[in-house]
Write a protein that holds these residues in place. Structure first.
Motif, PDB file in Angstrom:
ATOM      1  N   PHE A  58     -12.821   6.182   0.825  1.00 33.10           N
ATOM      2  CA  PHE A  58     -12.503   4.838   0.686  1.00 33.10           C
ATOM      3  C   PHE A  58     -11.900   4.855  -0.744  1.00 33.10           C
ATOM      4  O   PHE A  58     -10.757   4.266  -0.842  1.00 33.10           O
ATOM      5  N   LYS A  59     -12.751   5.533  -1.545  1.00 32.14           N
ATOM      6  CA  LYS A  59     -12.151   5.604  -3.066  1.00 32.14           C
ATOM      7  C   LYS A  59     -10.696   6.337  -3.290  1.00 32.14           C
ATOM      8  O   LYS A  59      -9.930   5.772  -3.975  1.00 32.14           O
ATOM      9  N   GLN A  60     -10.594   7.247  -2.498  1.00 33.69           N
ATOM     10  CA  GLN A  60      -9.222   7.945  -2.331  1.00 33.69           C
ATOM     11  C   GLN A  60      -8.204   6.800  -1.812  1.00 33.69           C
ATOM     12  O   GLN A  60      -7.403   7.219  -2.421  1.00 33.69           O
ATOM     13  N   ALA A  61      -8.656   6.312  -0.740  1.00 31.37           N
ATOM     14  CA  ALA A  61      -7.596   5.473  -0.395  1.00 31.37           C
ATOM     15  C   ALA A  61      -7.360   4.434  -1.068  1.00 31.37           C
ATOM     16  O   ALA A  61      -6.045   3.978  -1.170  1.00 31.37           O
ATOM     17  N   ILE A  62      -8.149   3.855  -2.099  1.00 30.09           N
ATOM     18  CA  ILE A  62      -7.919   2.825  -3.135  1.00 30.09           C
ATOM     19  C   ILE A  62      -6.762   3.582  -4.050  1.00 30.09           C
ATOM     20  O   ILE A  62      -5.595   2.845  -4.443  1.00 30.09           O
ATOM     21  N   GLU A  63      -6.808   4.695  -4.366  1.00 33.09           N
ATOM     22  CA  GLU A  63      -5.856   5.521  -5.253  1.00 33.09           C
ATOM     23  C   GLU A  63      -4.725   5.626  -4.791  1.00 33.09           C
ATOM     24  O   GLU A  63      -3.590   5.822  -5.326  1.00 33.09           O
ATOM     25  N   ASN A  64      -4.741   5.831  -3.313  1.00 32.08           N
ATOM     26  CA  ASN A  64      -3.428   6.010  -2.628  1.00 32.08           C
ATOM     27  C   ASN A  64      -2.961   4.951  -1.935  1.00 32.08           C
ATOM     28  O   ASN A  64      -2.174   4.924  -0.913  1.00 32.08           O
ATOM     29  N   ALA A  65      -3.259   3.670  -2.064  1.00 32.95           N
ATOM     30  CA  ALA A  65      -2.947   2.676  -1.459  1.00 32.95           C
ATOM     31  C   ALA A  65      -1.437   2.365  -1.785  1.00 32.95           C
ATOM     32  O   ALA A  65      -0.673   2.801  -2.555  1.00 32.95           O
ATOM     33  N   ASP A  66      -0.815   1.747  -0.737  1.00 34.03           N
ATOM     34  CA  ASP A  66       0.745   1.388  -0.488  1.00 34.03           C
ATOM     35  C   ASP A  66       1.077   0.152  -1.079  1.00 34.03           C
ATOM     36  O   ASP A  66       0.337  -0.806  -1.200  1.00 34.03           O
ATOM     37  N   SER A  67       2.235  -0.052  -1.532  1.00 37.66           N
ATOM     38  CA  SER A  67       2.871  -1.149  -2.089  1.00 37.66           C
ATOM     39  C   SER A  67       2.891  -2.018  -0.931  1.00 37.66           C
ATOM     40  O   SER A  67       2.700  -1.432   0.432  1.00 37.66           O
ATOM     41  N   ILE A  68       2.980  -3.335  -0.860  1.00 37.56           N
ATOM     42  CA  ILE A  68       3.217  -4.234   0.185  1.00 37.56           C
ATOM     43  C   ILE A  68       4.260  -3.768   0.997  1.00 37.56           C
ATOM     44  O   ILE A  68       4.080  -3.572   2.163  1.00 37.56           O
ATOM     45  N   ILE A  69       5.510  -3.423   0.487  1.00 33.93           N
ATOM     46  CA  ILE A  69       6.700  -3.255   1.249  1.00 33.93           C
ATOM     47  C   ILE A  69       6.622  -1.979   1.923  1.00 33.93           C
ATOM     48  O   ILE A  69       6.973  -1.602   2.991  1.00 33.93           O
ATOM     49  N   THR A  70       5.799  -0.931   1.339  1.00 32.07           N
ATOM     50  CA  THR A  70       5.734   0.367   2.023  1.00 32.07           C
ATOM     51  C   THR A  70       4.793   0.467   3.062  1.00 32.07           C
ATOM     52  O   THR A  70       5.078   0.908   4.173  1.00 32.07           O
ATOM     53  N   PHE A  71       3.922  -0.444   3.014  1.00 30.67           N
ATOM     54  CA  PHE A  71       2.826  -0.597   4.016  1.00 30.67           C
ATOM     55  C   PHE A  71       3.467  -1.348   5.157  1.00 30.67           C
ATOM     56  O   PHE A  71       3.429  -0.748   6.184  1.00 30.67           O
ATOM     57  N   HIS A  72       4.244  -2.372   4.907  1.00 32.80           N
ATOM     58  CA  HIS A  72       4.869  -2.919   5.865  1.00 32.80           C
ATOM     59  C   HIS A  72       6.081  -2.230   6.702  1.00 32.80           C
ATOM     60  O   HIS A  72       6.068  -2.212   7.792  1.00 32.80           O
ATOM     61  N   TYR A  73       6.675  -1.605   5.762  1.00 33.20           N
ATOM     62  CA  TYR A  73       7.848  -0.714   6.448  1.00 33.20           C
ATOM     63  C   TYR A  73       6.954   0.384   7.379  1.00 33.20           C
ATOM     64  O   TYR A  73       7.362   0.741   8.548  1.00 33.20           O
TER      65      TYR A  73
END
Length: 189
Positions: free
Chosen positions: A107-122
């Motif tokens: 989970f902590k690694q996922a925080i560091e690798n979180a996507d921007s809103i637009i990238t996640f949406h895309y």
């Protein structure tokens, strides 16, 4: 109220959907967390959080409903001139289950690798259909959201990102935003 100081100290907050997610993260020593308690993330949430920090991470469930809610929350964050990131939760898991299953490190690694809103949406809009037509539909969806963002510099950054992701020209995207804003004025008028 218990996590308020952690949010201030970290200059960020992780928003989860439910109390169990909040409790599990807190027990896993991820304490800059708040829950929307199953309701939609609203402008009021964004305004309240903006008094504590300017960066919001969304960690909603990894199912289709959670992904859609995370995208909607993301655009609410952008419309309130805050920085938003979305944490990629494994398919069909929620933060509570994920931490119970694998511990806090992923989970902590996922925080560091979180996507921007637009990238996640895309990523989520094009994972089944990466055709130009689907990209146009995606861009039009984003343009409708961006037409409500009131900060020109934020718009410019988001349009550049959108252009890089889709390979459509920045000028074309700006024109679409101007057309959308014009349509909203006509409807109101």
């Amino acid at each position: 109220h218990i996590t308020k100081n952690e949010i201030i100290n970290n200059s960020s907050v992780i928003i989860v959907e439910g109390y169990l997610d909040l409790i599990q993260l807190y027990q896993a020593n991820i304490k800059n967390v708040a829950s929307v308690s199953g309701t939609s993330f609203t402008n009021q949430h964004a305004v309240a959080i903006s008094k504590l920090c300017k960066t919001i991470y969304i960690a909603y469930d990894g199912d289709d409903a959670g992904i859609s809610a995370a995208i909607r929350a993301g655009y609410t964050i952008l419309k309130n001139n805050l920085e938003g990131k979305i944490i990629n939760i494994p398919k069909d898991l929620d933060p509570d289950d994920w931490i119970q299953k694998e511990g806090s490190k992923p989970f902590k690694q996922a925080i560091e690798n979180a996507d921007s809103i637009i990238t996640f949406h895309y990523k989520n809009a094009t994972k089944k259909d990466n055709s130009d037509r689907n990209k146009i539909n995606f861009i039009n969806d984003v343009v409708r959201e961006l037409s409500d963002v009131n900060d020109d510099l934020t718009i410019e950054l988001l349009v550049k990102e959108l252009s890089l992701l889709t390979n459509f020209k920045i000028d074309s995207i700006f024109n679409s935003i101007e057309n959308e804003e014009g349509n909203k004025i006509e409807i109101k008028g």
